[in-house]
Design a protein around this motif. Structure first.
Motif, PDB file in Angstrom:
ATOM      1  N   GLN A  55      12.410  -0.102   9.716  1.00  0.00           N
ATOM      2  CA  GLN A  55      12.048   0.486   8.432  1.00  0.00           C
ATOM      3  C   GLN A  55      10.652   0.047   7.991  1.00  0.00           C
ATOM      4  OE1 GLN A  55      15.698   0.624   5.618  1.00  0.00           O
ATOM      5  NE2 GLN A  55      15.901  -1.275   6.756  1.00  0.00           N
ATOM      6  N   LEU A  58       8.872   0.254   2.711  1.00  0.00           N
ATOM      7  CA  LEU A  58       8.498  -0.708   1.672  1.00  0.00           C
ATOM      8  C   LEU A  58       7.226  -1.487   2.001  1.00  0.00           C
ATOM      9  CD1 LEU A  58      12.043  -2.143   0.842  1.00  0.00           C
ATOM     10  CD2 LEU A  58      10.778  -0.402  -0.413  1.00  0.00           C
ATOM     11  N   VAL A  62       4.519  -4.086  -0.190  1.00  0.00           N
ATOM     12  CA  VAL A  62       4.470  -5.501   0.193  1.00  0.00           C
ATOM     13  C   VAL A  62       3.016  -5.915   0.446  1.00  0.00           C
ATOM     14  CG1 VAL A  62       5.162  -7.206   1.925  1.00  0.00           C
ATOM     15  CG2 VAL A  62       6.786  -5.455   1.186  1.00  0.00           C
ATOM     16  N   ASP A 129       9.451 -11.419   4.020  1.00  0.00           N
ATOM     17  CA  ASP A 129      10.260 -10.291   4.468  1.00  0.00           C
ATOM     18  C   ASP A 129       9.585  -8.964   4.106  1.00  0.00           C
ATOM     19  OD1 ASP A 129      12.256 -11.707   5.694  1.00  0.00           O
ATOM     20  OD2 ASP A 129      13.664 -11.600   4.015  1.00  0.00           O
ATOM     21  N   SER A 130      10.017  -7.908   4.777  1.00  0.00           N
ATOM     22  CA  SER A 130       9.407  -6.601   4.569  1.00  0.00           C
ATOM     23  C   SER A 130       9.835  -5.940   3.267  1.00  0.00           C
ATOM     24  CB  SER A 130       9.757  -5.669   5.740  1.00  0.00           C
ATOM     25  OG  SER A 130      11.165  -5.504   5.834  1.00  0.00           O
ATOM     26  N   ASP A 131      10.652  -6.632   2.463  1.00  0.00           N
ATOM     27  CA  ASP A 131      11.021  -6.115   1.140  1.00  0.00           C
ATOM     28  C   ASP A 131      10.629  -7.093   0.022  1.00  0.00           C
ATOM     29  OD1 ASP A 131      12.829  -8.120   1.605  1.00  0.00           O
ATOM     30  OD2 ASP A 131      14.624  -6.929   1.182  1.00  0.00           O
ATOM     31  N   ASN A 132       9.774  -8.051   0.339  1.00  0.00           N
ATOM     32  CA  ASN A 132       9.370  -9.071  -0.629  1.00  0.00           C
ATOM     33  C   ASN A 132       8.065  -8.702  -1.329  1.00  0.00           C
ATOM     34  OD1 ASN A 132      10.385 -11.995   1.340  1.00  0.00           O
ATOM     35  ND2 ASN A 132      11.592 -10.617   0.075  1.00  0.00           N
ATOM     36  N   ASP A 245      12.518 -10.918  -4.241  1.00  0.00           N
ATOM     37  CA  ASP A 245      13.351 -10.441  -3.146  1.00  0.00           C
ATOM     38  C   ASP A 245      14.246  -9.306  -3.618  1.00  0.00           C
ATOM     39  OD1 ASP A 245      14.658 -10.580  -0.560  1.00  0.00           O
ATOM     40  OD2 ASP A 245      16.313 -11.573  -1.585  1.00  0.00           O
ATOM     41  N   LYS A 246      14.335  -8.251  -2.850  1.00  0.00           N
ATOM     42  CA  LYS A 246      15.210  -7.128  -3.205  1.00  0.00           C
ATOM     43  C   LYS A 246      16.654  -7.509  -2.892  1.00  0.00           C
ATOM     44  CE  LYS A 246      13.773  -2.817  -2.953  1.00  0.00           C
ATOM     45  NZ  LYS A 246      14.062  -2.310  -4.304  1.00  0.00           N
ATOM     46  N   HIS A 381      17.615  -1.191   2.822  1.00  0.00           N
ATOM     47  CA  HIS A 381      17.428  -0.785   1.429  1.00  0.00           C
ATOM     48  C   HIS A 381      17.189   0.710   1.300  1.00  0.00           C
ATOM     49  CE1 HIS A 381      17.449  -4.896   0.085  1.00  0.00           C
ATOM     50  NE2 HIS A 381      16.548  -5.200   0.997  1.00  0.00           N
TER      51      HIS A 381
END
Length: 389
Positions: A55, A58, A62, A129-132, A245-246, A381
């Motif tokens: 993914q 996001l 980021v 992380d790739s969603d942070n 963080d998500k 996500h």
């Protein structure tokens, strides 16, 4: 013999109910672990490693967050493993986009893929992380801990979203662990546990700890923290270094994530036995306390076992049931204390009434633990957004 086994089993489980408050007592007696802001004459050079698996949606937000850091000396390395990167375009020279030729499907493989392609030698690296999203002062706050001589630092992962009850309860759990396994454990003379992201190390330490290993599945942070503490080092906790963080927002997402995490505990908790024995032999509170934390089952498991013990004693030893009730009260007080002493959103307090539902889904995750590593190494996500629509 069975009678003594029953008593020992209860003592082990019951200890975890009061251990957080025991840690807090040690922390209050020591009163250490808070970093005072310091001015760094020359900024250390950071590599910020962002790992993505399958993914990429996001990643632009980021990277945008990272480029707003109040810092000059850093490079961003994005490892897009098994990703379509045709839609990713970064013009800033501080961003290096990497797409491995073959699927890595491993956090540490992605990390070392980036490390071996550093454009220059970096003194330190931090994992995101790739969603942070990160606070603009993130690297400066990390420097405060490194400036005190630490070579490993864990920051705080605060919730980016509190849109559902699952996200709110997930955040409540994080607050509890950040408080006791981060701030209090470190302040008591041990090491903060690693959270998978929002953490930083000297590049040399990271390579020494993991480069000789090939870790697959979840749990690289468990291996890493054990390697660091075994070397006699402490992992500092820096609550001013903030990463957003998500949180998990859907039931299916929660079950898959927790199945991986529970599987990780079963794989790595035996490390605690050696840690405790070395801590006792060397009179080292770092190893001793950290070993106890490694042996502790996931929150919902030891609470369920405690409940079973309490109910069983109604028929076996009613006096012991009173002890269990007191233990539950002390644990509940300790849990709420972590929320009270942290910046806790009112929605999180309201969500606590749904704890039984949250536990139910974690039991479902426990039943899937054997096949946990079949799930994607990344929390999805994107699927969450589609479900909302």
């Amino acid at each position: 013999m069975l009678h003594y086994i029953w008593i020992i089993f209860q003592a082990i489980i019951g200890f975890h109910l009061v251990f957080p408050l025991l840690l807090l007592l040690i922390y209050l007696l020591r009163r250490k672990g808070i970093f005072i802001p310091v001015k760094v004459e020359q900024e250390p050079d950071y590599a910020i490693i962002v790992t993505a698996y399958e993914q990429t949606q996001l990643l632009p937000s980021v990277v945008q967050s990272l480029l707003r850091l109040h810092y000059n000396r850093y490079m961003i390395y994005i490892v897009a493993d098994n990703c379509d990167i045709s839609g990713l375009h970064f013009t800033d020279e501080r961003v290096v986009l990497l797409r491995p030729e073959t699927v890595l499907a491993s956090n540490t493989r992605s990390h070392f893929y980036a490390i071996r392609r550093f454009v220059r030698p970096h003194e330190r690296l931090t994992i995101i992380d790739s969603d942070n999203l990160v606070d603009p002062e993130y690297l400066n706050r990390l420097n405060e801990a490194f400036g005190k001589g630490f070579i490993a630092v864990q920051g705080v992962r605060k919730p980016e979203n509190l849109d559902t009850v699952y996200a709110q309860l997930d955040a409540a759990r994080d607050i509890y662990y950040h408080f006791y396994d981060g701030k209090i454990l470190f302040g008591a003379g041990s090491s903060a546990t690693l959270a998978g992201s929002g953490m930083a190390f000297t590049t040399a330490l990271y390579r020494e700890s993991l480069e000789h290993l090939d870790i697959t599945g979840a749990g690289f942070d468990k291996v890493l923290q054990a390697a660091i503490v075994k070397r006699g080092n402490r992992i500092a906790y820096q609550e001013a270094a903030i990463v957003y963080d998500k949180k998990t927002s859907q039931a299916g997402q929660l079950v898959a994530q927790r199945a991986r995490w529970i599987n990780t505990w079963f794989r790595y908790f035996p490390q605690g036995f050696g840690m405790i024995s070395k801590g006792i032999i060397r009179a080292d509170p770092n190893r001793l306390l950290f070993g106890i934390v490694l042996l502790r089952p996931p929150l919902f498991i030891f609470l369920i076992l405690s409940f079973i013990c309490g109910v069983a004693n109604i028929f076996v030893n009613p006096v012991a049931t009173v002890v269990w009730v007191c233990g539950f009260f002390l644990f509940s007080f300790g849990f709420m204390l972590a929320l009270w002493l942290s910046e806790t959103d009112k929605r999180i307090y309201r969500s606590l009434q749904h704890i039984p539902q949250f536990v139910y889904y974690q039991i479902k995750a426990l039943l899937k633990v054997k096949s946990a590593n079949k799930y994607s190494v990344a929390t999805r996500h994107v699927a969450e957004e589609k479900e909302k629509e």
